[in-house]
Design an enzyme around this catalytic site. Sequence first.
Site, PDB file in Angstrom:
ATOM      1  N   ALA A 111      10.131 -60.488  32.399  1.00 39.81           N
ATOM      2  CA  ALA A 111      10.383 -61.614  31.990  1.00 39.81           C
ATOM      3  C   ALA A 111       9.052 -62.501  31.569  1.00 39.81           C
ATOM      4  CB  ALA A 111      10.874 -62.434  33.214  1.00 39.81           C
ATOM      5  N   GLY A 112       8.290 -61.793  30.675  1.00 43.81           N
ATOM      6  CA  GLY A 112       7.030 -62.339  29.923  1.00 43.81           C
ATOM      7  C   GLY A 112       7.733 -62.986  28.620  1.00 43.81           C
TER       8      GLY A 112
ATOM      9  N   GLY B 222      -5.793 -68.333  23.823  1.00 39.51           N
ATOM     10  CA  GLY B 222      -5.987 -68.644  22.378  1.00 39.51           C
ATOM     11  C   GLY B 222      -5.042 -69.015  21.481  1.00 39.51           C
ATOM     12  N   GLY B 223      -4.006 -68.254  21.208  1.00 39.50           N
ATOM     13  CA  GLY B 223      -2.964 -68.520  20.458  1.00 39.50           C
ATOM     14  C   GLY B 223      -1.866 -67.401  19.965  1.00 39.50           C
TER      15      GLY B 223
ATOM     16  N   GLU C 129      -9.790 -67.281  14.178  1.00 40.94           N
ATOM     17  CA  GLU C 129     -10.548 -66.446  15.126  1.00 40.94           C
ATOM     18  C   GLU C 129     -11.118 -65.164  14.427  1.00 40.94           C
ATOM     19  OE1 GLU C 129      -7.263 -65.134  18.041  1.00 40.94           O
ATOM     20  OE2 GLU C 129      -7.844 -67.041  19.176  1.00 40.94           O
TER      21      GLU C 129
ATOM     22  N   HIS D 200     -12.328 -56.417  26.988  1.00 35.97           N
ATOM     23  CA  HIS D 200     -12.758 -57.990  26.253  1.00 35.97           C
ATOM     24  C   HIS D 200     -14.120 -57.981  26.942  1.00 35.97           C
ATOM     25  CE1 HIS D 200     -12.958 -61.844  25.321  1.00 35.97           C
ATOM     26  NE2 HIS D 200     -11.874 -61.835  24.876  1.00 35.97           N
TER      27      HIS D 200
ATOM     28  N   ARG E 288     -14.674 -56.862  19.192  1.00 33.22           N
ATOM     29  CA  ARG E 288     -14.543 -56.826  20.600  1.00 33.22           C
ATOM     30  C   ARG E 288     -15.314 -55.503  21.223  1.00 33.22           C
ATOM     31  NH1 ARG E 288      -8.776 -59.438  22.493  1.00 33.22           N
ATOM     32  NH2 ARG E 288      -9.638 -61.766  21.759  1.00 33.22           N
TER      33      ARG E 288
ATOM     34  N   HIS F 130      -8.203 -55.199  28.947  1.00 34.69           N
ATOM     35  CA  HIS F 130      -7.623 -56.504  28.422  1.00 34.69           C
ATOM     36  C   HIS F 130      -6.275 -56.349  27.564  1.00 34.69           C
ATOM     37  CE1 HIS F 130      -7.244 -60.854  27.317  1.00 34.69           C
ATOM     38  NE2 HIS F 130      -7.417 -60.285  26.059  1.00 34.69           N
TER      39      HIS F 130
ATOM     40  N   GLU G 151       4.046 -55.696  24.844  1.00 39.80           N
ATOM     41  CA  GLU G 151       2.899 -55.094  24.974  1.00 39.80           C
ATOM     42  C   GLU G 151       3.301 -53.475  25.348  1.00 39.80           C
ATOM     43  OE1 GLU G 151      -0.376 -57.076  26.954  1.00 39.80           O
ATOM     44  OE2 GLU G 151      -1.375 -55.233  27.169  1.00 39.80           O
TER      45      GLU G 151
ATOM     46  N   ARG H 283      -6.537 -54.103  18.259  1.00 44.67           N
ATOM     47  CA  ARG H 283      -5.604 -55.277  18.063  1.00 44.67           C
ATOM     48  C   ARG H 283      -6.531 -56.399  17.324  1.00 44.67           C
ATOM     49  NH1 ARG H 283      -3.936 -59.718  21.943  1.00 44.67           N
ATOM     50  NH2 ARG H 283      -6.186 -59.479  22.828  1.00 44.67           N
TER      51      ARG H 283
ATOM     52  N   SER I  34      -0.646 -60.279  19.602  1.00 40.13           N
ATOM     53  CA  SER I  34       0.192 -59.738  20.559  1.00 40.13           C
ATOM     54  C   SER I  34       1.487 -60.761  21.107  1.00 40.13           C
ATOM     55  CB  SER I  34      -0.717 -59.179  21.811  1.00 40.13           C
ATOM     56  OG  SER I  34      -1.751 -60.022  21.881  1.00 40.13           O
ATOM     57  N   LEU I  35       1.126 -61.858  21.262  1.00 41.83           N
ATOM     58  CA  LEU I  35       2.059 -62.960  21.357  1.00 41.83           C
ATOM     59  C   LEU I  35       3.037 -62.894  20.158  1.00 41.83           C
ATOM     60  CD1 LEU I  35       0.323 -65.726  22.985  1.00 41.83           C
ATOM     61  CD2 LEU I  35       1.950 -64.237  24.034  1.00 41.83           C
TER      62      LEU I  35
HETATM   63  C1  LIG Z   1      -6.043 -63.476  29.955  1.00 36.27           C
HETATM   64  C2  LIG Z   1      -5.030 -63.089  28.768  1.00 36.27           C
HETATM   65  C3  LIG Z   1      -5.359 -63.773  27.682  1.00 36.27           C
HETATM   66  C4  LIG Z   1      -4.495 -63.481  26.449  1.00 36.27           C
HETATM   67  N1  LIG Z   1      -4.516 -64.237  25.551  1.00 36.27           N
HETATM   68  C5  LIG Z   1      -3.873 -63.880  24.287  1.00 36.27           C
HETATM   69  C6  LIG Z   1      -3.896 -64.866  23.325  1.00 36.27           C
HETATM   70  O1  LIG Z   1      -4.503 -65.958  23.076  1.00 36.27           O
HETATM   71  N2  LIG Z   1      -3.066 -64.303  22.024  1.00 36.27           N
HETATM   72  C7  LIG Z   1      -2.248 -63.210  22.107  1.00 36.27           C
HETATM   73  O2  LIG Z   1      -1.574 -62.901  21.063  1.00 36.27           O
HETATM   74  N3  LIG Z   1      -2.199 -62.545  23.064  1.00 36.27           N
HETATM   75  C8  LIG Z   1      -3.037 -62.692  24.485  1.00 36.27           C
HETATM   76  N4  LIG Z   1      -3.000 -61.878  25.428  1.00 36.27           N
HETATM   77  C9  LIG Z   1      -2.333 -60.701  25.355  1.00 36.27           C
HETATM   78  C10 LIG Z   1      -0.789 -61.241  25.806  1.00 36.27           C
HETATM   79  O3  LIG Z   1      -0.637 -62.210  26.703  1.00 36.27           O
HETATM   80  C11 LIG Z   1      -0.059 -60.164  26.167  1.00 36.27           C
HETATM   81  O4  LIG Z   1       0.107 -58.974  25.363  1.00 36.27           O
HETATM   82  C12 LIG Z   1       1.673 -60.691  25.925  1.00 36.27           C
HETATM   83  O5  LIG Z   1       1.800 -61.864  26.523  1.00 36.27           O
HETATM   84  C13 LIG Z   1       2.552 -59.411  26.696  1.00 36.27           C
HETATM   85  O6  LIG Z   1       3.781 -60.102  27.109  1.00 36.27           O
HETATM   86  P1  LIG Z   1       4.886 -59.175  27.277  1.00 36.27           P
HETATM   87  O7  LIG Z   1       6.146 -59.936  27.642  1.00 36.27           O
HETATM   88  O8  LIG Z   1       5.021 -57.877  26.815  1.00 36.27           O
HETATM   89  O9  LIG Z   1       4.431 -58.753  29.044  1.00 36.27           O
HETATM   90  P2  LIG Z   1       4.179 -59.599  30.269  1.00 36.27           P
HETATM   91  O10 LIG Z   1       3.980 -61.049  29.764  1.00 36.27           O
HETATM   92  O11 LIG Z   1       2.826 -59.178  30.763  1.00 36.27           O
HETATM   93  O12 LIG Z   1       5.457 -59.500  31.128  1.00 36.27           O
HETATM   94  C14 LIG Z   1       5.625 -58.469  31.984  1.00 36.27           C
HETATM   95  C15 LIG Z   1       6.915 -58.396  32.752  1.00 36.27           C
HETATM   96  O13 LIG Z   1       7.431 -57.395  33.131  1.00 36.27           O
HETATM   97  C16 LIG Z   1       7.751 -57.322  34.549  1.00 36.27           C
HETATM   98  N5  LIG Z   1       7.724 -55.982  35.035  1.00 36.27           N
HETATM   99  C17 LIG Z   1       6.635 -54.987  34.931  1.00 36.27           C
HETATM  100  N6  LIG Z   1       7.005 -53.878  35.609  1.00 36.27           N
HETATM  101  C18 LIG Z   1       8.543 -54.071  35.955  1.00 36.27           C
HETATM  102  C19 LIG Z   1       9.295 -53.178  36.569  1.00 36.27           C
HETATM  103  N7  LIG Z   1       9.201 -52.207  36.905  1.00 36.27           N
HETATM  104  N8  LIG Z   1      10.319 -53.773  37.081  1.00 36.27           N
HETATM  105  C20 LIG Z   1      10.928 -55.202  36.885  1.00 36.27           C
HETATM  106  N9  LIG Z   1       9.784 -55.784  36.098  1.00 36.27           N
HETATM  107  C21 LIG Z   1       8.758 -55.424  35.850  1.00 36.27           C
HETATM  108  C22 LIG Z   1       6.567 -58.200  35.073  1.00 36.27           C
HETATM  109  O14 LIG Z   1       6.821 -58.651  36.253  1.00 36.27           O
HETATM  110  C23 LIG Z   1       6.609 -59.284  34.002  1.00 36.27           C
HETATM  111  O15 LIG Z   1       7.705 -60.201  34.247  1.00 36.27           O
HETATM  112  C24 LIG Z   1      -3.919 -62.421  26.603  1.00 36.27           C
HETATM  113  C25 LIG Z   1      -3.658 -61.584  27.452  1.00 36.27           C
HETATM  114  C26 LIG Z   1      -4.506 -61.952  28.718  1.00 36.27           C
HETATM  115  C27 LIG Z   1      -4.184 -61.217  30.057  1.00 36.27           C
END
Ligand SMILES: Cc1cc2nc3c(=O)[nH]c(=O)nc-3n(C[C@H](O)[C@H](O)[C@H](O)COP(=O)(O)OP(=O)(O)OC[C@H]3O[C@@H](n4cnc5c(N)ncnc54)[C@H](O)[C@@H]3O)c2cc1C
Length: 487
Positions: A10-11, A45-46, A111, A225, A267, A322, A346, A357, A362-363
């Site tokens: 739920a990201g 960042g964004g 950036e 990072h 980076r 990171h 991701e 990257r 990534s967002l």
């Molecule tokens: C500090 C930080 C700053 C960042 N800044 C930026 C930025 O400015 N711009 C940008 O583009 N990117 C940025 N990134 C990268 C970006 O945030 C991530 O790549 C992106 O948010 C990933 O989204 P996602 O939905 O794939 O995963 P996530 O948002 O990590 O969500 C993963 C989900 O999966 C769930 N999950 C995992 N395994 C299981 C399982 N086995 N069973 C059930 N649930 C599970 C977790 O609980 C969570 O809900 C940053 C990352 C970090 C850590």
Amino acid sequence: MNGQPVIVGAGAAGLTAALCLAPRPVTLLCHGALGAGTASFWAQGGIAAAVGVEDSVALHAADTIAAGAGLCDEAAVERIVASGPWAIEFLLGLGAAFATGPQGALALGLEAAHGRRRIVHAADATGAEIMRVLLQAVRRAPSITVIEHAQVRQLAVRDNILHGLHAMTPQGAMQIATSQIILATGGIGGLFAHTTNPRGATGSGLALAARAGAVLRDIEFVQFHPTALACGSDPMPLISEAVRGEGAVFLDQSGHAFMQGNDLAPRDIAARAVAAIYAGGGQVFLDARRVSPDHFPGMFAVCRANGIDPATQPVPVRPAAHYHMGGIAVDAQCESSVPGLFAIGEAASTGLHGANRLASNSLLEAIATARLAAQACAGRAQRNPVELPARRPVNRSEALPGIRKTCSENLGILRDAQGLARTMAELRPDIENSDAALLAWLMAHAAARRRESRGAHFRSDFPAAQPAFAQHSTSHISEIQAMSLAA
Ligand SMILES: Cc1cc2nc3c(=O)[nH]c(=O)nc-3n(C[C@H](O)[C@H](O)[C@H](O)COP(=O)(O)OP(=O)(O)OC[C@H]3O[C@@H](n4cnc5c(N)ncnc54)[C@H](O)[C@@H]3O)c2cc1C
């Protein structure tokens, strides 16, 4: 819930996929409380999108490909980058309050390695704003059934046919029969002792997919990072590159500005320079005394909460794992090599990032791939649910502290053949019982096979890029058995 598509995670990616599937009923599982433990929430960042008047999809794609060090899939880059303007409209439509300029137009940030201003942001808390509107919309959507505190432990796949999944909840074991699963499980930084990622980001989705027979791709590519706050907390708070963009500089323990004006180097280069100082017994700081607290309220707040005032003193930093460029290999519809098993965000390897990257892509990838997978799922009929094959009685006890230590020592910024072989040998006994060990082993194996340096993957024994390696790597669980037989 049987017979409905299931989203795991739920990201930003998982929430967007659930919304894009509406009004089709969908089940959304997440390990913790809804929205908690996600990297998405922490993004600062964004989000990159070609929405500026002087920008274009072609220019954004060119910058992405340049950063990828020869391994971007150009069709994937075009597809995802072209979704940028839609992604911003989608989030604005949900009510996202992005920063705007005097005329009310979006204020676009710049950036490193972006040739144009294209970073849509909300101060230094963009991820929190995006998650705010996504969570609000998901909570209101009648088509989405959310199951919190459910950890998916195993996918039910027989003869490459997906039948469903097994999960563990506080109420006990749960299984869902479905022929469509979207993995949105995030990154792998939690496999390393120093990371900016949530603790739960141990690549569990990649391990689930690998155990189900899916192909992984480019998993040796991990972005480190250079500036995580070295304040003793785990995970480490991130000090965004944008702080250096506003004039902060690296200093060593004697106050020497060792990057000599090149503080905004890519980076991987900056991370290696910082790591070299730590390897020599030194310490690294970021001098942000000239930077305005108004630009970075979140960064100043987290430093001050840790007893460091960036307005008056240098901030201690060190490199941290990171972002994972590699992941579950997927096609243009985000479908893996197991039909009906999709991966987004991701957790996926779409080919967008190649070996490195571009910041803020990534967002964008999370939102864009969520829509692609949702469209693919919506266009398909579910097979009639079948009784799930019995779950293997696996005790997935995690040997995580040891794994994090060995990954940091041997699979980090500098790698060599001996360290990678040592890592594989140390992890081998845990592979059956630990998903983290399985994934770390596969990553070390991929890193050992890539006898060159490219993008974020640096081999001290092969410090140059080799044309023969200018291709994707693939990883499959059968390699473990093959290696064991050969040993
Ligand atoms: C500090 C930080 C700053 C960042 N800044 C930026 C930025 O400015 N711009 C940008 O583009 N990117 C940025 N990134 C990268 C970006 O945030 C991530 O790549 C992106 O948010 C990933 O989204 P996602 O939905 O794939 O995963 P996530 O948002 O990590 O969500 C993963 C989900 O999966 C769930 N999950 C995992 N395994 C299981 C399982 N086995 N069973 C059930 N649930 C599970 C977790 O609980 C969570 O809900 C940053 C990352 C970090 C850590």
